[in-house]
Design a protein around this motif. Structure first.
Motif: not given
Length: 240
Positions: A128-137, A146-158
């Motif tokens: 999920l974090d790989l997607a949250r980073m906006g990675t082109e995958i 586990l579902f807890m959000p990544a607080q260091n990533l905000t306003d990134i399109a998935i």
């Protein structure tokens, strides 16, 4: 069919990690690469067997290594000691996932433009974090993750498609966290699905899980349903 298997070392910030790679050598040419993230104890035969299964379906299965070559947990306490620092430092977790994806891209058998990631438990959060980073995958799959959000990533399109296979009675990801994830993914513009299996707890795909006190219990029915969902999702992504 002849499934080939190798271990591949790769570097993450000066440390050596080791992935397990499986592919069918009857097929020629590059094919989609599917990363398989491990649970909290580190890469085991469980994840390697999933990579082999992906190879049998025509993909290159790559069971990645989030902790470092040869580093494994041997008890719940040791597993937690390995996982917790990465949960607390999501930027480091994301660095390790990015390095693992680069290692997958470097494989001659892999079409670097056609890759996906899946993971079990802790590995589901990593995917999920790989997607949250906006990675082109192409897509990511979280299996009793586990579902807890990544607080260091905000306003990134998935851009990656997202599939979550979830036990509704999982004590490590309660229904409220599932709803929060849905809200998060919608806000990021993701194409997402959550399959929630009733009467199902954590680790439902692992036949060795049999600890009702901790909420980790194998479910043959949910495991079978998840296998179909994974196959269908990868078929949607890659048409293999």
């Amino acid at each position: 069919m002849a499934i080939q298997e190798i271990y591949v070392d790769y570097e993450v910030s000066g440390s050596i990690h080791q992935a397990f790679v499986a592919w069918d050598d009857v097929r020629s040419g590059p094919r989609p690469g599917i990363m398989v993230g491990h649970a909290w104890g580190g890469r085991t035969e469980f994840e390697e067997s999933k990579a082999r299964g992906l190879a049998q379906q025509g993909y290159v299965g790559v069971a990645i290594d989030m902790y470092g070559k040869g580093i494994r947990g041997s008890s719940p306490e040791a597993n937690a000691a390995l996982m917790t620092p990465l949960l607390e430092n999501r930027a480091e977790l994301q660095t390790r996932m990015t390095a693992a994806l680069a290692a997958v891209h470097s494989l001659k058998t892999v079409d670097a433009n056609r890759c996906a990631a899946m993971g079990y438990c802790f590995g589901g959060l990593c995917a999920l974090d790989l997607a949250r980073m906006g990675t082109e995958i192409a897509g990511v799959i979280s299996i009793h993750g586990l579902f807890m959000p990544a607080q260091n990533l905000t306003d990134i399109a998935i851009s990656a498609k997202v599939l979550c296979l979830h036990g509704y009675d999982d004590p490590m990801a309660d229904p409220q966290s599932m709803l929060a994830l849905a809200t998060e993914l919608s806000a990021a513009g993701a194409d997402w699905q959550v399959h929630a299996y009733g009467g199902t707890q954590h680790a439902f795909t692992n036949p060795q899980a049999n600890d009702s006190a901790s909420g980790t219990v194998y479910s043959p029915a949910a495991d079978a349903r998840a296998s179909v969902a994974i196959s269908d999702f990868l078929q949607e992504l890659f048409g293999e």
